[in-house]
Design a protein around this motif. Structure first.
Motif, PDB file in Angstrom:
ATOM      1  N   GLN A 131     -11.857  -4.696 -10.014  1.00 48.09           N
ATOM      2  CA  GLN A 131     -13.323  -4.321  -9.446  1.00 48.09           C
ATOM      3  C   GLN A 131     -14.131  -5.889  -9.979  1.00 48.09           C
ATOM      4  O   GLN A 131     -15.499  -5.916  -9.415  1.00 48.09           O
ATOM      5  CB  GLN A 131     -13.143  -3.457 -11.333  1.00 48.09           C
ATOM      6  CG  GLN A 131     -12.553  -2.165 -11.017  1.00 48.09           C
ATOM      7  CD  GLN A 131     -12.467  -1.077 -11.983  1.00 48.09           C
ATOM      8  OE1 GLN A 131     -12.934  -1.976 -13.238  1.00 48.09           O
ATOM      9  NE2 GLN A 131     -11.525  -0.121 -11.684  1.00 48.09           N
ATOM     10  N   LEU A 132     -13.846  -6.877 -10.306  1.00 43.69           N
ATOM     11  CA  LEU A 132     -14.628  -7.718 -10.745  1.00 43.69           C
ATOM     12  C   LEU A 132     -14.802  -8.594  -9.402  1.00 43.69           C
ATOM     13  O   LEU A 132     -15.535  -8.833  -8.877  1.00 43.69           O
ATOM     14  CB  LEU A 132     -13.853  -8.716 -11.737  1.00 43.69           C
ATOM     15  CG  LEU A 132     -13.920  -8.152 -12.406  1.00 43.69           C
ATOM     16  CD1 LEU A 132     -13.256  -9.161 -13.968  1.00 43.69           C
ATOM     17  CD2 LEU A 132     -15.339  -8.452 -13.400  1.00 43.69           C
ATOM     18  N   SER A 143       0.520  -0.592   0.100  1.00 41.79           N
ATOM     19  CA  SER A 143      -0.054   0.130  -0.258  1.00 41.79           C
ATOM     20  C   SER A 143       0.325   1.316   0.103  1.00 41.79           C
ATOM     21  O   SER A 143       1.940   0.871   1.037  1.00 41.79           O
ATOM     22  CB  SER A 143      -1.477   0.001   1.769  1.00 41.79           C
ATOM     23  OG  SER A 143      -0.446   0.365   2.176  1.00 41.79           O
ATOM     24  N   LEU A 144       0.025   2.525  -0.905  1.00 40.08           N
ATOM     25  CA  LEU A 144       1.056   3.413  -1.527  1.00 40.08           C
ATOM     26  C   LEU A 144       1.041   4.644   0.605  1.00 40.08           C
ATOM     27  O   LEU A 144       0.554   4.452   1.106  1.00 40.08           O
ATOM     28  CB  LEU A 144       0.329   4.194  -1.556  1.00 40.08           C
ATOM     29  CG  LEU A 144       1.201   5.236  -2.138  1.00 40.08           C
ATOM     30  CD1 LEU A 144       2.435   5.553  -3.716  1.00 40.08           C
ATOM     31  CD2 LEU A 144       0.391   6.028  -3.205  1.00 40.08           C
ATOM     32  N   ILE A 153      -4.716   7.531  -1.827  1.00 40.20           N
ATOM     33  CA  ILE A 153      -4.450   6.289  -1.096  1.00 40.20           C
ATOM     34  C   ILE A 153      -5.429   5.530  -1.165  1.00 40.20           C
ATOM     35  O   ILE A 153      -6.719   5.607  -1.415  1.00 40.20           O
ATOM     36  CB  ILE A 153      -4.318   6.618   0.201  1.00 40.20           C
ATOM     37  CG1 ILE A 153      -4.686   7.294   0.987  1.00 40.20           C
ATOM     38  CG2 ILE A 153      -2.726   7.769   0.071  1.00 40.20           C
ATOM     39  CD1 ILE A 153      -3.676   7.984   2.695  1.00 40.20           C
ATOM     40  N   PRO A 154      -5.834   3.848  -1.402  1.00 39.54           N
ATOM     41  CA  PRO A 154      -5.388   2.624  -1.487  1.00 39.54           C
ATOM     42  C   PRO A 154      -6.812   2.705  -0.064  1.00 39.54           C
ATOM     43  O   PRO A 154      -6.420   2.994   0.886  1.00 39.54           O
ATOM     44  CB  PRO A 154      -5.067   1.855  -0.965  1.00 39.54           C
ATOM     45  CG  PRO A 154      -3.692   2.167  -1.816  1.00 39.54           C
ATOM     46  CD  PRO A 154      -3.743   3.458  -1.201  1.00 39.54           C
ATOM     47  N   SER A 155      -7.552   2.269  -0.759  1.00 44.04           N
ATOM     48  CA  SER A 155      -9.018   2.137   0.675  1.00 44.04           C
ATOM     49  C   SER A 155     -10.055   0.743   0.062  1.00 44.04           C
ATOM     50  O   SER A 155      -9.617   0.289  -1.026  1.00 44.04           O
ATOM     51  CB  SER A 155      -9.628   3.337   0.732  1.00 44.04           C
ATOM     52  OG  SER A 155     -10.990   3.580  -0.255  1.00 44.04           O
ATOM     53  N   LEU A 170     -11.009   1.965  -2.945  1.00 45.99           N
ATOM     54  CA  LEU A 170     -10.229   2.451  -4.322  1.00 45.99           C
ATOM     55  C   LEU A 170      -8.541   1.803  -4.014  1.00 45.99           C
ATOM     56  O   LEU A 170      -8.312   1.603  -3.015  1.00 45.99           O
ATOM     57  CB  LEU A 170     -10.470   3.544  -4.410  1.00 45.99           C
ATOM     58  CG  LEU A 170      -9.109   4.549  -5.568  1.00 45.99           C
ATOM     59  CD1 LEU A 170      -9.978   4.336  -7.089  1.00 45.99           C
ATOM     60  CD2 LEU A 170      -8.584   5.723  -5.719  1.00 45.99           C
ATOM     61  N   THR A 171      -7.798   0.405  -4.772  1.00 49.10           N
ATOM     62  CA  THR A 171      -7.124   0.035  -4.491  1.00 49.10           C
ATOM     63  C   THR A 171      -6.364   0.637  -5.472  1.00 49.10           C
ATOM     64  O   THR A 171      -5.920   1.523  -6.465  1.00 49.10           O
ATOM     65  CB  THR A 171      -7.157  -1.570  -5.600  1.00 49.10           C
ATOM     66  OG1 THR A 171      -7.342  -1.325  -7.193  1.00 49.10           O
ATOM     67  CG2 THR A 171      -8.688  -2.326  -5.113  1.00 49.10           C
ATOM     68  N   GLN A 172      -4.249   0.317  -4.843  1.00 51.64           N
ATOM     69  CA  GLN A 172      -3.301   0.733  -5.191  1.00 51.64           C
ATOM     70  C   GLN A 172      -3.409   0.516  -7.142  1.00 51.64           C
ATOM     71  O   GLN A 172      -2.774   1.085  -8.260  1.00 51.64           O
ATOM     72  CB  GLN A 172      -2.534   0.018  -4.641  1.00 51.64           C
ATOM     73  CG  GLN A 172      -1.534   0.901  -5.162  1.00 51.64           C
ATOM     74  CD  GLN A 172      -1.021   1.969  -5.281  1.00 51.64           C
ATOM     75  OE1 GLN A 172      -1.168   2.292  -4.484  1.00 51.64           O
ATOM     76  NE2 GLN A 172       0.492   2.055  -6.477  1.00 51.64           N
TER      77      GLN A 172
END
Lengths: 246, 569
Positions: free
Chosen positions: B495-496, A15-16, B450-452, B455-457
């Motif tokens: 997304q899948l 992770s960033l 930032i990923p969550s 929303l992925t990296q």
């Protein structure tokens, strides 16, 4: 297309980390500051100091011009009032002139302080006999100012003729001051300083009140029976000679 | 206290020297001094506007150059890995200072009556003056440390915003949206206010401006088409007449201007946010736009801006209820007023899908309403990053246009605890992997997603790979494209997985294979076996219902896998 190497990621998608750049301190970066001219004209380079000065926003040039002009405008009212004591004994004229003299002198002091506090040129007509005749503050450009000839005529008059001329000139003078306030307030960005805004509203309010008083005095000077009739709905004052009413 | 959910601030640059009052950097209104006897009284402030404004406004990008508009001029920054570097500050007051960059030319909107031809700060006293400038300025920024003014087009209502419609080596076509007062006809011929019904009025039109690239001094208005005219009668005031839509509905402004127009050249479409209406224009001939649809919305006070999704099949309109200077995100404010309205475009017609407004109770001291934003180019999704003034930055997903939802935000508290200062974000745009936000008072902020869980990296990394072209003027939208890179495939895969459309086992196998393919592509090496494996794995992708998000993503992923497999074979 060329890929952006920094975004190649491995299979182990870490992770960033947030915030790879530190929040900047509140210090502006240095770079050339320029002010272009009209099309076809050159570009003026500004020093940081010049750019800062151009961005000074506590008051506008309209405010400064207004205050400088109004000092001289007020000073003429003081000069006119100073003629009163030796030329008339009409109490109502003496009273209004006394009031005008006091308030306008106070306001001149206030306006001078306001300008001096801001490092602006503050005319000092009480101590500088040339203030009225210098530079771009030539008083003939200001609304309602008496001309030198009118001032001379006033100085030469006495008695009822003086009273009438004094009131006529002072009413026009006050109306000019009100016009100056209204012109100022119609300018974008003027009277932003609430102290100045209050002041110009006071000037307008008090001069309107004095105009009303002077109108009454002026009307009383003439012996027209229609002057000074009392107000009323069914019982308004009527001239004694009014005998045609059926 | 700044609040942070899933977008990280990388840099916060204060305004450059000369773009704020050094004695009053926050632009606080002057405080009225209380009398000495008054203790514990509320702070009181002057109510008059100052002479100058230093509000940061809109942004434009070209290569590694970024222009930040400001009521006082504009600032140019060089973008790189580190924080943006200021390279020049250009003082030229006039508001609003919306900017676009095309080649060596920078175009700027000017509307104030005090703005001057010569970029002076002193204003213009006279009612009619040849020193006054209201319209479009053109600067030559080939030497970006010393921009020169090379062209001007005076307009009747100034220029509030403008949109570059088309550009080639010969000329640039710009639509001008003037929203300000009509100037005196003696100052500029043809600027007629007119009584109602007057067909000569400068109201009820947009301006089509042509800028000859080789000679910007010859820039001119080529037409002021009556895009609000009634289709049948030709009456120029043909759209919304102003007023509410029935009991309990919003009062919408009369349609006599566009506030902002966003063009989508690849489909020959433009979406206009035009005071009382949202409109769609056919811009096949950029010089002669033709209205093909217009809608009203009973929640909209003032149609403000429009943004297409990447395919040009949806438009997100914003409503600037209160003009941007009012707190409109308080607990008591309706969630469908001052919001976004998302429309699908079906055969050139606008079909309402939903509203979105940030779900937060902002204070009385925070001006807040929907404002400018741009697409975040995550492949497979429609994502929008948006400025909400002091409501902060909000990132939403509107892939399902009927059900938009927030996936990230950034917000700060009010500028002052006791009085509302006009501040917050004017524009927030995605450009080359980052989000740039113009904070009206505080300066320029740079964010990174930032990923969550939302929303992925991989999705963030894929967005950063999107090719936005050589320049990005947000009111001119071109569809972005993504390279055939494994991380783009991984974004679709994520997304899948999020939609539970693929088994964890299949996803893991594909992810592992794509990861190895990425290493090969980076190293420039081949792996025939991996190539075959990728093709096999692709056969197991879910098909999804025809037209569904899953079907679309699977197809895109399948195509990408084929390309990657070819590349490493």
């Amino acid at each position: 297309m060329a890929w952006k190497a920094k975004y190649f990621v491995s299979a182990a998608f870490a992770s960033l980390a947030a915030g790879t750049m530190v929040d900047s301190a509140a210090i502006a970066q240095d770079a050339p500051i320029v002010q272009p001219g009209a099309p076809g004209e050159g570009v003026r380079e500004l020093s940081a100091e010049e750019a800062v000065q151009l961005a000074a926003n506590r008051y506008s040039q309209d405010d400064v011009t207004f205050m400088q002009d109004m000092i001289l405008h007020h000073f003429q009212a003081v000069q006119m009032s100073a003629l009163v004591s030796e030329r008339t004994s009409l109490e109502r004229v003496v009273d209004i002139a006394g009031r005008i003299d006091a308030t306008q002198a106070d306001e001149i002091a206030f306006m001078r302080d306001w300008l001096i506090e801001r490092g602006e040129d503050a005319p000092d007509p009480f101590n500088d006999p040339h203030a009225m005749h210098h530079g771009h503050h030539a008083h003939h450009t200001m609304a309602g100012m008496a001309t030198p000839a009118q001032m001379q005529a006033l100085a030469d008059a006495s008695g009822t003729a003086f009273d009438a001329l004094f009131l006529e000139l002072m009413i026009a003078h006050h109306e000019g001051a009100i016009d100056m306030v209204e012109h100022l307030l119609s300018q974008r960005g003027s009277a932003y300083d609430p102290v100045l805004f209050d002041f110009v509203n006071d000037v307008r309010g008090e001069q309107q009140a004095e105009i009303r008083q002077m109108n009454v005095i002026l009307a009383g000077l003439a012996d027209d029976p229609r002057n000074g009739l009392s107000a009323g709905f069914r019982d308004a004052g009527e001239p004694a000679e009014a005998n045609g009413l059926l | 206290m700044a609040c942070l959910l899933v977008s990280a601030m990388l840099a916060s640059l204060p305004k450059p020297t000369g773009f704020f009052d050094a004695e009053n950097p926050a632009g606080l209104p002057p405080e009225i001094q209380a009398e000495e006897s008054d203790e514990d009284v509320e702070r009181r402030f002057g109510q008059r506007a100052p002479f100058l404004s230093f509000s940061n406004t809109d942004l434009a990008f070209a290569g590694d150059l970024m222009a930040v508009g400001n009521y006082h001029g504009f600032n140019l920054y060089r973008l790189g890995d580190a924080e943006p570097q200021l390279i020049s500050s250009v003082v030229c007051p006039g508001g609003q200072g919306d900017v676009s960059i095309i080649g060596d030319l920078l175009i700027m909107s000017v509307q104030d009556t005090r703005a001057r031809v010569d970029c002076g700060r002193q204003g213009v006293d006279e009612e009619v003056s040849e020193d006054r400038f209201r319209g479009i300025r053109v600067f030559d920024i080939s030497n970006p440390v010393a921009p020169r003014q090379v062209g001007q087009v005076q307009t009747c209502r100034g220029s509030h915003t403008h949109s570059v419609v088309s550009s080639d080596e010969e000329s640039i076509i710009v639509y001008n949206s003037g929203t300000s007062s009509i100037r005196d006809e003696e100052e500029l011929a043809g600027c007629v206010v007119g009584l109602p019904g007057n067909e000569d009025t400068a109201l009820f039109s947009i301006d089509v401006i042509e800028i000859p690239v080789a000679n910007p001094a010859a820039s001119r208005i080529v037409d002021s088409p009556r895009v609000f005219a009634d289709d049948e009668t030709g009456r120029i005031a043909g759209l919304w007449a102003g007023g509410d839509h029935g009991e309990g509905t919003q009062s919408s402004r009369r349609t006599d201007q566009c506030h902002d127009i966003t063009v989508f050249p690849s489909l020959n479409l433009a979406a206009g946010a035009c005071s009382g209406n949202g409109i769609i224009l056919d811009i096949t001939d950029p010089r002669a736009p033709v209205r093909i649809d217009a809608v009203v919305d009973q929640g909209f006070a003032y149609w403000h801006s429009a943004t297409f999704n990447n395919e040009g099949t949806k438009v997100l309109f914003t409503d600037e209820w209160g003009g941007g200077g009012r707190p409109r995100c308080r607990a008591q404010d309706p969630s469908d007023w001052g919001a976004n309205a998302i429309y699908n475009i079906e055969d050139g017609q606008l079909e309402f899908a939903s509203y979105f407004k940030i779900d937060t109770a902002q204070s009385e001291e925070e001006n807040c309403v929907a404002h400018n934003g741009s697409v975040v180019p995550v492949p497979g999704r429609d994502i929008f990053v948006q400025a909400w003034y002091q409501g902060g930055v909000s990132v939403i997903d509107f892939t399902d246009s009927a059900n938009p939802y927030e996936i990230a935000f950034f917000d700060r508290g009010p500028i002052d605890p006791d009085t509302m200062i006009l501040g917050g974000y004017w524009s927030t745009y995605w450009y080359d992997g980052r989000i740039y936000g113009t904070e009206i008072v505080r300066g320029l902020d740079v964010f990174e997603l930032i990923p969550s869980e939302h929303l992925t990296q991989n999705e963030i990394a894929a967005a950063a790979l999107a090719d936005q072209g050589d320049f990005f003027n947000p009111q001119q939208q071109f569809p972005v494209s993504w390279p055939d890179h494994p991380v783009v495939g991984m974004a679709y895969l994520d997304q899948l997985v999020r939609a539970e459309a693929i088994s964890a086992e299949d996803a893991a196998a594909l992810s592992e294979a794509l990861g190895r393919a990425a290493e090969h592509m980076e190293a420039g090496t081949q792996d025939r076996e991996l190539s075959s494996q990728l093709r096999r794995l692709a056969r197991d992708l879910p098909s999804g219902e025809r037209g569904s998000d899953t079907a679309r993503r699977s197809e895109a992923l399948d195509n990408l896998i084929s390309a990657v497999a070819r590349e490493i074979r």
